[in-house]
Design a protein around this motif. Structure first.
Motif, mmCIF file in Angstrom:
data_model
loop_
_atom_site.group_PDB
_atom_site.id
_atom_site.type_symbol
_atom_site.label_atom_id
_atom_site.label_comp_id
_atom_site.label_asym_id
_atom_site.label_seq_id
_atom_site.Cartn_x
_atom_site.Cartn_y
_atom_site.Cartn_z
ATOM 1 N N SER A 60 -90.972 33.106 -23.496
ATOM 2 C CA SER A 60 -89.937 33.716 -22.638
ATOM 3 C C SER A 60 -88.614 32.950 -22.667
ATOM 4 C CB SER A 60 -90.448 33.790 -21.199
ATOM 5 O OG SER A 60 -90.718 32.477 -20.728
ATOM 6 N N GLN A 61 -88.589 31.739 -23.295
ATOM 7 C CA GLN A 61 -87.344 30.973 -23.339
ATOM 8 C C GLN A 61 -86.328 31.567 -24.325
ATOM 9 O OE1 GLN A 61 -87.812 26.959 -25.332
ATOM 10 N NE2 GLN A 61 -89.785 27.853 -25.928
ATOM 11 N N TYR A 62 -86.770 32.512 -25.188
ATOM 12 C CA TYR A 62 -85.891 33.065 -26.222
ATOM 13 C C TYR A 62 -85.484 34.498 -25.901
ATOM 14 C CZ TYR A 62 -87.701 29.130 -28.955
ATOM 15 O OH TYR A 62 -88.048 27.886 -29.402
ATOM 16 N N LYS A 63 -84.191 34.787 -26.049
ATOM 17 C CA LYS A 63 -83.692 36.153 -25.826
ATOM 18 C C LYS A 63 -84.230 37.131 -26.867
ATOM 19 C CE LYS A 63 -79.503 34.325 -23.744
ATOM 20 N NZ LYS A 63 -79.850 32.893 -23.987
ATOM 21 N N HIS A 64 -84.539 36.638 -28.082
ATOM 22 C CA HIS A 64 -85.065 37.495 -29.154
ATOM 23 C C HIS A 64 -86.443 38.057 -28.809
ATOM 24 C CE1 HIS A 64 -85.823 38.924 -33.232
ATOM 25 N NE2 HIS A 64 -86.933 38.218 -33.281
ATOM 26 N N ASN A 65 -87.176 37.351 -27.965
ATOM 27 C CA ASN A 65 -88.576 37.714 -27.714
ATOM 28 C C ASN A 65 -88.722 38.842 -26.694
ATOM 29 O OD1 ASN A 65 -89.612 36.003 -29.615
ATOM 30 N ND2 ASN A 65 -90.024 34.330 -28.184
ATOM 31 N N ILE A 66 -88.075 39.968 -27.006
ATOM 32 C CA ILE A 66 -88.278 41.181 -26.218
ATOM 33 C C ILE A 66 -89.178 42.061 -27.077
ATOM 34 C CG2 ILE A 66 -87.184 43.194 -25.131
ATOM 35 C CD1 ILE A 66 -86.170 40.670 -23.860
ATOM 36 N N ASP A 95 -92.691 37.792 -30.339
ATOM 37 C CA ASP A 95 -92.851 36.407 -29.901
ATOM 38 C C ASP A 95 -92.497 35.422 -31.010
ATOM 39 O OD1 ASP A 95 -94.918 36.695 -31.676
ATOM 40 O OD2 ASP A 95 -96.493 36.010 -30.307
ATOM 41 N N ALA A 124 -89.261 34.278 -32.136
ATOM 42 C CA ALA A 124 -87.918 33.669 -32.206
ATOM 43 C C ALA A 124 -87.981 32.279 -32.819
ATOM 44 C CB ALA A 124 -87.302 33.612 -30.815
#
Ligand code: ZN
Length: 138
Positions: A77-83, A86, A88
């Motif tokens: 969840s620390q990465y914006k890419h991980n929508i 998982d 990033a």
């Protein structure tokens, strides 16, 4: 000038791995018949690398720890890419370890330094991925 192209396929059973692909690349070079030229080897995925370094297991563990400090996988969840995904950290690890290598071909051989070997670096495995080998020369 001759030209040769081949895709090498990998399906790594773990999330991350370093695989020595030097012998596969040498087999491509033999198949090409090219004696003088250049060989390009690149990962065709943005979460995998191709790089040159030492085939030494301690170094590979050091890489794993170093990369994990720079771009830890968790918490995802620390990465914006991980929508909805998982990986990033895998994109970042790939960026650091590089997309491709180019090696001179001399006298039908990879013109390496003493300890140089070619590696496939997987950072988001458990699926099929490709590496491109392109050789040009005579
Ligand atoms: Zn991604």
């Amino acid at each position: 000038m001759k030209s040769y192209r081949k895709e090498l396929w990998f399906e790594v059973p773990t999330r991350r791995a370093f695989i020595n692909i030097t012998s596969e690349v040498e087999a491509c070079l033999r198949e090409s018949g090219i004696k003088e030229g250049l060989i390009l080897v690149n990962a065709m995925h943005i979460t995998a690398s191709v790089f040159i370094n030492d085939d030494e297991s301690g170094l590979h563990l050091d890489y794993e720890e170093w990369l994990e400090r720079l771009a830890p996988h968790a918490p995802v969840s620390q990465y914006k890419h991980n929508i909805g995904e998982d990986n990033a950290d895998a994109h970042m690890k790939r960026q650091i370890m590089g997309r491709e290598v180019v090696v001179a071909v001399t006298n039908g051989k990879l013109d390496f330094g003493t300890w140089e070997r070619i590696f496939y670096g997987e950072f988001d495995g458990k699926r099929k991925k490709r590496v491109l080998v392109k050789i040009i020369g005579d």
